[in-house]
Design a protein around this motif. Sequence first.
Motif, PDB file in Angstrom:
ATOM      1  N   GLY A 154      51.194  30.735  21.294  1.00  0.00           N
ATOM      2  CA  GLY A 154      49.972  31.310  21.531  1.00  0.00           C
ATOM      3  C   GLY A 154      49.099  29.993  22.007  1.00  0.00           C
ATOM      4  N   GLU A 155      49.833  28.763  21.252  1.00  0.00           N
ATOM      5  CA  GLU A 155      48.877  28.028  21.461  1.00  0.00           C
ATOM      6  C   GLU A 155      48.053  27.592  23.570  1.00  0.00           C
ATOM      7  N   GLY A 156      46.382  27.547  23.220  1.00  0.00           N
ATOM      8  CA  GLY A 156      46.051  26.921  24.172  1.00  0.00           C
ATOM      9  C   GLY A 156      45.524  28.547  25.449  1.00  0.00           C
ATOM     10  N   VAL A 157      46.146  29.753  24.407  1.00  0.00           N
ATOM     11  CA  VAL A 157      45.897  31.206  25.835  1.00  0.00           C
ATOM     12  C   VAL A 157      44.340  30.982  25.140  1.00  0.00           C
ATOM     13  N   ALA A 158      44.003  30.864  23.636  1.00  0.00           N
ATOM     14  CA  ALA A 158      42.611  30.879  23.989  1.00  0.00           C
ATOM     15  C   ALA A 158      41.355  30.894  24.964  1.00  0.00           C
ATOM     16  N   PRO A 159      41.631  29.100  25.268  1.00  0.00           N
ATOM     17  CA  PRO A 159      40.568  28.644  26.423  1.00  0.00           C
ATOM     18  C   PRO A 159      40.977  29.168  27.624  1.00  0.00           C
ATOM     19  N   LEU A 160      42.064  29.707  27.999  1.00  0.00           N
ATOM     20  CA  LEU A 160      42.159  30.507  29.104  1.00  0.00           C
ATOM     21  C   LEU A 160      41.491  31.692  29.048  1.00  0.00           C
ATOM     22  N   ARG A 161      41.134  32.662  27.968  1.00  0.00           N
ATOM     23  CA  ARG A 161      40.559  33.578  28.260  1.00  0.00           C
ATOM     24  C   ARG A 161      39.509  33.664  27.937  1.00  0.00           C
ATOM     25  N   SER A 162      39.046  32.682  26.984  1.00  0.00           N
ATOM     26  CA  SER A 162      37.374  32.219  27.391  1.00  0.00           C
ATOM     27  C   SER A 162      36.473  32.591  28.906  1.00  0.00           C
ATOM     28  N   TRP A 163      37.666  31.375  29.750  1.00  0.00           N
ATOM     29  CA  TRP A 163      37.117  31.039  30.613  1.00  0.00           C
ATOM     30  C   TRP A 163      36.881  32.100  31.685  1.00  0.00           C
ATOM     31  N   LEU A 164      38.365  32.528  31.282  1.00  0.00           N
ATOM     32  CA  LEU A 164      38.384  34.127  32.607  1.00  0.00           C
ATOM     33  C   LEU A 164      37.492  34.878  32.085  1.00  0.00           C
ATOM     34  N   VAL A 165      36.640  35.012  30.985  1.00  0.00           N
ATOM     35  CA  VAL A 165      35.531  36.326  30.609  1.00  0.00           C
ATOM     36  C   VAL A 165      34.371  35.572  31.461  1.00  0.00           C
ATOM     37  N   GLU A 166      34.564  33.989  31.189  1.00  0.00           N
ATOM     38  CA  GLU A 166      33.122  33.712  31.868  1.00  0.00           C
ATOM     39  C   GLU A 166      32.816  33.963  33.196  1.00  0.00           C
ATOM     40  N   VAL A 167      34.390  33.501  33.953  1.00  0.00           N
ATOM     41  CA  VAL A 167      34.279  34.458  35.238  1.00  0.00           C
ATOM     42  C   VAL A 167      33.988  35.097  35.840  1.00  0.00           C
ATOM     43  N   VAL A 168      34.857  36.061  35.097  1.00  0.00           N
ATOM     44  CA  VAL A 168      34.189  38.177  35.291  1.00  0.00           C
ATOM     45  C   VAL A 168      33.026  38.275  34.662  1.00  0.00           C
ATOM     46  N   ALA A 169      32.338  37.978  34.267  1.00  0.00           N
ATOM     47  CA  ALA A 169      30.641  37.748  33.601  1.00  0.00           C
ATOM     48  C   ALA A 169      29.305  37.039  35.096  1.00  0.00           C
ATOM     49  N   ALA A 170      30.291  36.309  35.204  1.00  0.00           N
ATOM     50  CA  ALA A 170      29.409  35.519  36.642  1.00  0.00           C
ATOM     51  C   ALA A 170      29.764  36.242  38.142  1.00  0.00           C
ATOM     52  N   SER A 171      30.890  37.403  37.823  1.00  0.00           N
ATOM     53  CA  SER A 171      30.654  37.475  38.860  1.00  0.00           C
ATOM     54  C   SER A 171      29.629  38.528  40.410  1.00  0.00           C
ATOM     55  N   ALA A 172      29.660  38.110  41.233  1.00  0.00           N
ATOM     56  CA  ALA A 172      28.143  39.014  41.840  1.00  0.00           C
ATOM     57  C   ALA A 172      28.652  40.901  41.551  1.00  0.00           C
ATOM     58  N   GLU A 173      27.665  41.514  41.228  1.00  0.00           N
ATOM     59  CA  GLU A 173      28.068  42.751  40.839  1.00  0.00           C
ATOM     60  C   GLU A 173      28.129  43.951  43.249  1.00  0.00           C
ATOM     61  N   ALA A 174      29.453  44.144  42.776  1.00  0.00           N
ATOM     62  CA  ALA A 174      29.903  44.609  43.964  1.00  0.00           C
ATOM     63  C   ALA A 174      28.693  45.679  44.452  1.00  0.00           C
ATOM     64  N   LYS A 175      28.008  45.594  45.531  1.00  0.00           N
ATOM     65  CA  LYS A 175      26.949  46.200  46.315  1.00  0.00           C
ATOM     66  C   LYS A 175      28.264  47.935  46.568  1.00  0.00           C
ATOM     67  N   GLY A 176      29.139  47.751  46.732  1.00  0.00           N
ATOM     68  CA  GLY A 176      29.400  49.127  47.690  1.00  0.00           C
ATOM     69  C   GLY A 176      28.664  49.398  48.922  1.00  0.00           C
ATOM     70  N   THR A 177      27.514  48.809  49.643  1.00  0.00           N
ATOM     71  CA  THR A 177      27.127  49.206  50.568  1.00  0.00           C
ATOM     72  C   THR A 177      27.862  48.964  52.412  1.00  0.00           C
ATOM     73  N   SER A 178      29.094  48.059  52.216  1.00  0.00           N
ATOM     74  CA  SER A 178      29.822  49.025  53.105  1.00  0.00           C
ATOM     75  C   SER A 178      30.635  49.666  53.348  1.00  0.00           C
ATOM     76  N   PRO A 179      30.886  50.221  54.692  1.00  0.00           N
ATOM     77  CA  PRO A 179      32.557  50.976  54.760  1.00  0.00           C
ATOM     78  C   PRO A 179      33.321  51.149  53.702  1.00  0.00           C
ATOM     79  N   PHE A 180      33.947  51.769  53.351  1.00  0.00           N
ATOM     80  CA  PHE A 180      35.240  51.526  52.653  1.00  0.00           C
ATOM     81  C   PHE A 180      36.324  50.871  53.086  1.00  0.00           C
ATOM     82  N   ARG A 181      37.485  50.505  52.975  1.00  0.00           N
ATOM     83  CA  ARG A 181      38.207  50.388  53.791  1.00  0.00           C
ATOM     84  C   ARG A 181      39.297  49.376  52.584  1.00  0.00           C
ATOM     85  N   MET A 182      40.433  50.076  52.137  1.00  0.00           N
ATOM     86  CA  MET A 182      41.608  49.849  51.241  1.00  0.00           C
ATOM     87  C   MET A 182      43.162  49.557  52.404  1.00  0.00           C
ATOM     88  N   THR A 183      43.457  48.831  51.731  1.00  0.00           N
ATOM     89  CA  THR A 183      45.062  48.490  52.139  1.00  0.00           C
ATOM     90  C   THR A 183      45.946  48.963  51.528  1.00  0.00           C
TER      91      THR A 183
END
Length: 351
Positions: A154-183
């Motif tokens: 578990g050594e070093g896992v906490a800093p990675l988790r914190s960084w990932l949370v920051e990435v998610v928090a900074a991500s742009a909210e999807a607008k969903g205005t384009s036509p839907f597409r899923m592979t």
Amino acid sequence: MSTVIIGVLGAQSCGKTALVRTMSGEDTDRRKDEKERGLSIEPGFAVLETENSKQLSLADLPGHDKYMRHLLAGLSGVTTVLLLIAADQGVMPQTREHLAICRILGMQQGGIVISGIDRVEPDLLSMVMEEVPEFVRGSFLQGAPVFPLSSVTGEGVAPLRSWLVEVVAASAEAKGTSPFRMTVDRTFTLPDGGIVATGAVLAGRITSGESLLLFPKMAPVRVNGLQVHRREVKEAMQGSRVAVNLHGVEETMIERGDVLATPGCLSPSHILDVDFSYLADNSEPFRNRTAVRVHLGAAELAGHIVLLEDEELGPGNRAAAQLFWRSRWGPGRVTAFWCGATRRRLSWVVA
């Protein structure tokens, strides 16, 4: 709820599945043959909840070259990557290839994980850490954070988790205005006979009860229900991993690589215009009309490529070209194609 998909890449046996399991508590190697052989074959997905009403989905992607097409399929919808380098391996050929894939796909954000630090002496760890800056120089990972860690202790896992949370928090909210597409990257049948297709929402949003088209079959289907990481939801937006319960389709009608989309937004075709970049490490020029295997989303298709200006293209060059394949397909991002006879990887292109 918005979701951000993080792709976890790296060479075979570098510790990707162990890291995802340590962070999420989920074992993404679910197939019997994966457990018996000790390697990932299909992409596996695990979820981490954050405090900002967003989910973080970790995509555990295969490292073995034999399963490259599965890795490419799993990268659909990925916006951020974690590139793993095992402390007792260093940078491997597969590591370099995975970084090249991310660069061609236009990835803009990622982090580097030095895994298994509990298995090496400090001197060896220092050597691997010193290798990283030169390896990523000039790429989108230049200057990216580096996380030495152990999934065992578990050594070093906490800093990675914190960084990932920051990435998610900074991500742009999807607008969903384009036509839907899923592979579609996986299908299965429920006990009551219902058909479920899973994949990443590449554009727009999907809601329970709406009507869609299944490409390239052009079959109309209706959405009976939705799940995001085993939770029932009314809608899912761009960036989400979603399971879609479908009405109006037989099990034999839908397969991996098909596309679910808003009616009218796609037009299947035998031809795709591409910007063709021929890899510099090829030893011979690319010859016009060479037979290829094309990776498009989660699909693998047979076809050939036609250069529009010359009969040959030298290694390291790019040109306008057209891809021709045997069956109709919708437009999208072409991630790779191969020489049809030798399976030698030829190039990466973007449609």
